[in-house]
Design a protein around this motif. Structure first.
Motif, mmCIF file in Angstrom:
data_model
loop_
_atom_site.group_PDB
_atom_site.id
_atom_site.type_symbol
_atom_site.label_atom_id
_atom_site.label_comp_id
_atom_site.label_asym_id
_atom_site.label_seq_id
_atom_site.Cartn_x
_atom_site.Cartn_y
_atom_site.Cartn_z
ATOM 1 N N SER A 90 0.779 -1.325 0.025
ATOM 2 C CA SER A 90 0.114 0.027 0.102
ATOM 3 C C SER A 90 0.875 1.282 0.000
ATOM 4 N N PRO A 91 1.511 1.395 -1.010
ATOM 5 C CA PRO A 91 2.505 2.655 -1.030
ATOM 6 C C PRO A 91 2.001 4.070 -0.899
ATOM 7 N N ILE A 92 0.574 4.219 -1.509
ATOM 8 C CA ILE A 92 -0.072 5.467 -1.385
ATOM 9 C C ILE A 92 -0.565 5.761 -0.123
ATOM 10 N N SER A 93 -0.688 4.794 0.713
ATOM 11 C CA SER A 93 -0.970 5.135 2.016
ATOM 12 C C SER A 93 0.064 5.506 2.877
ATOM 13 N N GLY A 94 1.386 5.089 2.542
ATOM 14 C CA GLY A 94 2.413 5.474 3.152
ATOM 15 C C GLY A 94 3.004 6.828 2.651
ATOM 16 N N VAL A 95 2.234 7.359 1.594
ATOM 17 C CA VAL A 95 2.873 8.922 1.382
ATOM 18 C C VAL A 95 2.927 9.926 2.471
ATOM 19 N N VAL A 96 1.810 10.052 3.409
ATOM 20 C CA VAL A 96 1.675 11.005 4.259
ATOM 21 C C VAL A 96 2.835 10.795 5.386
ATOM 22 N N THR A 97 3.162 9.581 5.647
ATOM 23 C CA THR A 97 4.357 9.046 6.493
ATOM 24 C C THR A 97 5.523 9.414 5.999
ATOM 25 N N PHE A 98 5.820 9.102 4.660
ATOM 26 C CA PHE A 98 7.114 9.617 3.955
ATOM 27 C C PHE A 98 7.271 11.029 4.053
ATOM 28 N N ILE A 99 6.259 11.799 3.592
ATOM 29 C CA ILE A 99 6.321 13.161 3.516
ATOM 30 C C ILE A 99 6.626 13.845 5.007
ATOM 31 N N SER A 100 5.864 13.346 5.789
ATOM 32 C CA SER A 100 5.989 13.839 7.277
ATOM 33 C C SER A 100 7.940 13.588 7.629
#
Length: 216
Positions: free
Chosen positions: A25-35
């Motif tokens: 689920s890479p899209i779901s990890g986008v927010v965490t990656f940006i943070s």
């Protein structure tokens, strides 16, 4: 006969690619990656993305190839792993359906503590955000579910394709977040959680049925 084999392999490819993609689920990890990369330049962020995705892909491929050896080493039946993996995935899916970051992947405390570190591409992005226990158990179960060499190759290709997509998602993470928006990310996360829950139930039920049949 050849047409049937091709048709079966195409169906198997779609199933494995979908299963692995939903778990990662890479899209779901986008927010965490940006943070985690908010204070970095675009070049630094892209370097973190490349390193973390490469590491995560290598880990997934390693466990896919050596999964049977590990199971034999600890005398673990693949159906037991199906049940355990299914329960774990359902826990992750439950968090996703409530638009939460799964504690199996990364906790809020780990996100906070990682802000000032330089090796975040190893932990927590590469492991366990992208390739956590859920991904590892899924690829092992998939590899153990078939004895056909061509289908095992299909699984390995599916893993690589998933992380190629993941790489581009992370490289363009800020644009994706800006385009989809926060609400869009929540909707996508919940949708992925629903699909993951269905996969978890399938794994668990199959494992329980096989264990029951083995006992009788």
């Amino acid at each position: 006969m050849i047409t049937e084999i091709i048709s079966d392999n195409i169906g198997f490819f779609i199933y494995t690619l979908t299963s692995i993609f939903v778990v990662v689920s890479p899209i779901s990890g986008v927010v965490t990656f940006i943070s985690l990369t908010s204070k970095m330049t675009r070049g630094e962020k892209n370097e973190i993305a490349k390193k973390s995705v490469t590491l995560a892909c290598a880990i997934a491929l390693f466990f896919a190839v050596t999964g049977s050896i590990i199971l034999n080493l600890f005398s673990i039946n693949v159906d037991s792993l199906r049940v355990a993996g299914g329960l774990l995935l359902f826990s992750i899916a439950f968090d996703m359906m409530h638009a939460k970051v799964s504690r199996e992947s990364i906790t809020d405390e780990e996100i906070s503590e990682s802000q000032e570190r330089t090796d975040i591409w190893v932990f927590p992005i590469g492991l366990p955000l992208l390739t956590g226990p859920g991904t590892i158990s899924t690829v092992i179960v998939l590899m153990e579910s078939t004895g056909a060499i061509e289908q095992k190759i299909i699984i390995l290709v599916s893993i690589i394709l998933t992380f190629v997509v993941c790489l581009y998602v992370f490289l363009f993470s800020r644009r994706i977040h800006k385009f989809i928006g926060y609400n869009g990310m929540l909707v996508f996360t919940r949708l992925m959680g629903l699909l993951l829950a269905a996969l978890a139930v399938d794994l668990t039920s199959t494992g329980i049925i096989n264990i029951f049949n083995l006992m009788n």
